[in-house]
Design a protein around this motif. Sequence first.
Motif, PDB file in Angstrom:
ATOM      1  N   SER A   1     -47.312 -44.689 -47.481  1.00 42.69           N
ATOM      2  CA  SER A   1     -47.566 -44.571 -46.044  1.00 42.69           C
ATOM      3  C   SER A   1     -48.672 -45.525 -45.604  1.00 42.69           C
ATOM      4  CB  SER A   1     -47.931 -43.130 -45.691  1.00 42.69           C
ATOM      5  OG  SER A   1     -46.801 -42.303 -45.732  1.00 42.69           O
ATOM      6  N   TYR A   2     -48.578 -45.936 -44.355  1.00 44.05           N
ATOM      7  CA  TYR A   2     -49.557 -46.856 -43.781  1.00 44.05           C
ATOM      8  C   TYR A   2     -49.576 -46.652 -42.269  1.00 44.05           C
ATOM      9  CZ  TYR A   2     -45.435 -49.625 -42.486  1.00 44.05           C
ATOM     10  OH  TYR A   2     -44.237 -50.042 -41.953  1.00 44.05           O
ATOM     11  N   PRO A   3     -50.640 -47.080 -41.575  1.00 41.24           N
ATOM     12  CA  PRO A   3     -50.702 -46.939 -40.118  1.00 41.24           C
ATOM     13  C   PRO A   3     -49.609 -47.778 -39.441  1.00 41.24           C
ATOM     14  CG  PRO A   3     -52.893 -47.291 -41.026  1.00 41.24           C
ATOM     15  CD  PRO A   3     -51.919 -47.559 -42.140  1.00 41.24           C
TER      16      PRO A   3
ATOM     17  N   LYS B   1     -40.918 -35.219 -42.062  1.00 43.17           N
ATOM     18  CA  LYS B   1     -41.953 -34.316 -42.553  1.00 43.17           C
ATOM     19  C   LYS B   1     -43.089 -35.075 -43.219  1.00 43.17           C
ATOM     20  CE  LYS B   1     -42.580 -30.084 -45.230  1.00 43.17           C
ATOM     21  NZ  LYS B   1     -41.922 -29.042 -46.036  1.00 43.17           N
ATOM     22  N   THR B   2     -42.761 -36.126 -43.951  1.00 46.38           N
ATOM     23  CA  THR B   2     -43.785 -36.888 -44.667  1.00 46.38           C
ATOM     24  C   THR B   2     -44.750 -37.573 -43.708  1.00 46.38           C
ATOM     25  OG1 THR B   2     -42.259 -37.308 -46.488  1.00 46.38           O
ATOM     26  CG2 THR B   2     -44.171 -38.759 -46.306  1.00 46.38           C
ATOM     27  N   ILE B   3     -44.203 -38.226 -42.695  1.00 43.73           N
ATOM     28  CA  ILE B   3     -45.033 -39.014 -41.791  1.00 43.73           C
ATOM     29  C   ILE B   3     -45.588 -38.177 -40.649  1.00 43.73           C
ATOM     30  CG2 ILE B   3     -44.978 -40.893 -40.093  1.00 43.73           C
ATOM     31  CD1 ILE B   3     -43.304 -42.494 -41.976  1.00 43.73           C
ATOM     32  N   PHE B   4     -44.764 -37.272 -40.099  1.00 41.13           N
ATOM     33  CA  PHE B   4     -45.185 -36.542 -38.915  1.00 41.13           C
ATOM     34  C   PHE B   4     -45.963 -35.276 -39.237  1.00 41.13           C
ATOM     35  CE2 PHE B   4     -41.335 -38.327 -36.390  1.00 41.13           C
ATOM     36  CZ  PHE B   4     -41.904 -39.588 -36.439  1.00 41.13           C
ATOM     37  N   GLY B   5     -45.813 -34.749 -40.465  1.00 43.15           N
ATOM     38  CA  GLY B   5     -46.534 -33.552 -40.861  1.00 43.15           C
ATOM     39  C   GLY B   5     -45.696 -32.296 -40.710  1.00 43.15           C
ATOM     40  N   THR B   6     -46.166 -31.234 -41.335  1.00 41.88           N
ATOM     41  CA  THR B   6     -45.389 -29.997 -41.384  1.00 41.88           C
ATOM     42  C   THR B   6     -45.234 -29.359 -40.012  1.00 41.88           C
ATOM     43  OG1 THR B   6     -47.431 -28.814 -41.954  1.00 41.88           O
ATOM     44  CG2 THR B   6     -46.007 -29.501 -43.768  1.00 41.88           C
ATOM     45  N   LYS B   7     -46.215 -29.495 -39.138  1.00 42.21           N
ATOM     46  CA  LYS B   7     -46.109 -28.882 -37.807  1.00 42.21           C
ATOM     47  C   LYS B   7     -45.056 -29.578 -36.957  1.00 42.21           C
ATOM     48  CE  LYS B   7     -50.808 -27.048 -37.577  1.00 42.21           C
ATOM     49  NZ  LYS B   7     -52.124 -27.100 -36.886  1.00 42.21           N
TER      50      LYS B   7
ATOM     51  N   GLU C   1     -50.712 -31.472 -42.189  1.00 45.93           N
ATOM     52  CA  GLU C   1     -50.082 -30.678 -41.140  1.00 45.93           C
ATOM     53  C   GLU C   1     -49.648 -31.515 -39.941  1.00 45.93           C
ATOM     54  OE1 GLU C   1     -52.992 -27.686 -40.211  1.00 45.93           O
ATOM     55  OE2 GLU C   1     -52.045 -26.281 -41.586  1.00 45.93           O
ATOM     56  N   SER C   2     -50.329 -32.643 -39.692  1.00 46.54           N
ATOM     57  CA  SER C   2     -50.027 -33.404 -38.478  1.00 46.54           C
ATOM     58  C   SER C   2     -50.359 -34.882 -38.644  1.00 46.54           C
ATOM     59  CB  SER C   2     -50.835 -32.851 -37.293  1.00 46.54           C
ATOM     60  OG  SER C   2     -50.677 -33.668 -36.135  1.00 46.54           O
ATOM     61  N   PHE C   3     -49.540 -35.706 -38.013  1.00 47.14           N
ATOM     62  CA  PHE C   3     -49.877 -37.110 -37.800  1.00 47.14           C
ATOM     63  C   PHE C   3     -51.163 -37.191 -36.988  1.00 47.14           C
ATOM     64  CE2 PHE C   3     -47.236 -35.603 -34.321  1.00 47.14           C
ATOM     65  CZ  PHE C   3     -47.989 -35.978 -33.214  1.00 47.14           C
ATOM     66  N   THR C   4     -51.747 -38.387 -36.929  1.00 45.03           N
ATOM     67  CA  THR C   4     -52.879 -38.684 -36.049  1.00 45.03           C
ATOM     68  C   THR C   4     -52.532 -39.917 -35.237  1.00 45.03           C
ATOM     69  OG1 THR C   4     -54.511 -37.762 -37.591  1.00 45.03           O
ATOM     70  CG2 THR C   4     -55.321 -39.319 -35.940  1.00 45.03           C
TER      71      THR C   4
ATOM     72  N   CYS D   1     -52.734 -49.107 -30.271  1.00 45.59           N
ATOM     73  CA  CYS D   1     -52.377 -47.720 -30.570  1.00 45.59           C
ATOM     74  C   CYS D   1     -51.778 -47.662 -31.971  1.00 45.59           C
ATOM     75  CB  CYS D   1     -51.369 -47.188 -29.549  1.00 45.59           C
ATOM     76  SG  CYS D   1     -51.978 -47.168 -27.844  1.00 45.59           S
ATOM     77  N   PHE D   2     -52.213 -46.691 -32.750  1.00 51.03           N
ATOM     78  CA  PHE D   2     -51.771 -46.543 -34.138  1.00 51.03           C
ATOM     79  C   PHE D   2     -51.259 -45.127 -34.361  1.00 51.03           C
ATOM     80  CE2 PHE D   2     -55.305 -49.555 -34.067  1.00 51.03           C
ATOM     81  CZ  PHE D   2     -54.803 -50.644 -34.777  1.00 51.03           C
ATOM     82  N   LEU D   3     -50.167 -45.021 -35.106  1.00 50.77           N
ATOM     83  CA  LEU D   3     -49.673 -43.740 -35.590  1.00 50.77           C
ATOM     84  C   LEU D   3     -49.997 -43.640 -37.075  1.00 50.77           C
ATOM     85  CD1 LEU D   3     -48.060 -41.106 -35.531  1.00 50.77           C
ATOM     86  CD2 LEU D   3     -45.958 -42.466 -35.673  1.00 50.77           C
ATOM     87  N   LEU D   4     -50.894 -42.728 -37.425  1.00 50.03           N
ATOM     88  CA  LEU D   4     -51.289 -42.545 -38.819  1.00 50.03           C
ATOM     89  C   LEU D   4     -50.450 -41.423 -39.419  1.00 50.03           C
ATOM     90  CD1 LEU D   4     -55.206 -42.658 -38.579  1.00 50.03           C
ATOM     91  CD2 LEU D   4     -53.550 -44.540 -38.509  1.00 50.03           C
ATOM     92  N   PRO D   5     -49.702 -41.706 -40.469  1.00 53.47           N
ATOM     93  CA  PRO D   5     -48.883 -40.672 -41.106  1.00 53.47           C
ATOM     94  C   PRO D   5     -49.734 -39.513 -41.614  1.00 53.47           C
ATOM     95  CG  PRO D   5     -48.195 -42.851 -41.834  1.00 53.47           C
ATOM     96  CD  PRO D   5     -49.476 -43.041 -41.064  1.00 53.47           C
ATOM     97  N   ALA D   6     -49.123 -38.330 -41.598  1.00 51.28           N
ATOM     98  CA  ALA D   6     -49.839 -37.140 -42.048  1.00 51.28           C
ATOM     99  C   ALA D   6     -50.298 -37.256 -43.498  1.00 51.28           C
ATOM    100  CB  ALA D   6     -48.950 -35.914 -41.869  1.00 51.28           C
ATOM    101  N   ASP D   7     -49.535 -37.988 -44.311  1.00 54.12           N
ATOM    102  CA  ASP D   7     -49.886 -38.094 -45.733  1.00 54.12           C
ATOM    103  C   ASP D   7     -50.692 -39.357 -46.050  1.00 54.12           C
ATOM    104  OD1 ASP D   7     -47.869 -39.966 -45.380  1.00 54.12           O
ATOM    105  OD2 ASP D   7     -46.876 -39.525 -47.281  1.00 54.12           O
ATOM    106  N   LEU D   8     -51.219 -40.014 -45.024  1.00 51.68           N
ATOM    107  CA  LEU D   8     -52.013 -41.229 -45.276  1.00 51.68           C
ATOM    108  C   LEU D   8     -53.267 -40.896 -46.071  1.00 51.68           C
ATOM    109  CD1 LEU D   8     -52.363 -44.314 -44.682  1.00 51.68           C
ATOM    110  CD2 LEU D   8     -53.755 -43.624 -42.701  1.00 51.68           C
TER     111      LEU D   8
END
Length: 321
Positions: A3-5, A69-75, A269-272, A297-304
């Motif tokens: 994963s990466y931003p 689920k991996t990038i966006f998180g469990t929520k 639990e959540s992306f940032t 603007c950056f989307l940081l994966p939940a598992d980053l």
Amino acid sequence: MKSYPLQFKPEMKERVWGGRALEQFGLDLPEGPIGEGWMIGDHPNGTTKVLNGELAGLGLDEVRERYGKTIFGTKAAAAEGSRFPLLIKLLDCNDDLSIQVHPDNDYKELPAGELGKTEMWYVLDAKPGAKIIYGLKPGMTREVFAESIRDNRIMDSLQEVEVQAGDSFYIPAGTVHALCAGVLVAEIQQNSDTTYRLYDYDRLGLDGKPRELHVEHSLNVTAYGDSGATRMKTDIDAANSWLRLAASRYFIVEKGVSEGVWKLATSPESFTILVICDGTGTLDWADGSLPAKRGDCFLLPADLGEYSLNGGLTVLRSYLP
């Protein structure tokens, strides 16, 4: 895949009230009055595509389908097949927007597949004397409000607020509102494109025809009384700490100012989402680094996991509650 931003190619939206101010962020604007840059979006009316790294060229919808689920998180992944829950915009208000209101998720006449719309604004820039419409005057009832609309006196029912850069506004569904000329904002909102217009200054749309109003829908969804809207100044007392601007069942938004190296981490639990409001620096993580500047603007994966902000950056951080 490690994963990466993620950065995305914005979807630019021509609006009758738009201008060219988004060019200051180095964004490539098509011809015409551009009012909205959809910076991170997964909606039928605009889906952004990844610009960088292994996922370059994929739409956010495709990223969701492959790595939800991996990038966006469990929520975010709790609802199978659901779209990305937020929509991130930059808005250039060269002219006044319509007086408008948004429904909540429970409104029975929502378009099929659409959500309600709770949102927040962070003012990036404002010309001297710039203002917004922010809620009804105290004590307003549906009957009195409807009468003011019929009599073309709607402005008598509304509160006007002068704004400056750094002001923050939380706008729950049901809050009557409008951005006015001379304001540039970052908007974090539910993933929705449903707006009900109450009044539009008798203005013609881009097609040369009067723009549609939605008075009955608007009256139905307006919150008469306390809508839960809040506003605040956002001066930061200490670097490398977060100031909470908005908290709802749909998102949390915080503001921070980095100084030196600010070490942070995502949650499974959540992306940032990071919106860079000012300054220059870098976004670093275990496997790489990206330059960061105003408007990025950056989307940081939940598992980053661990990452850091480096340099002098004013940033908004958004995630799921």
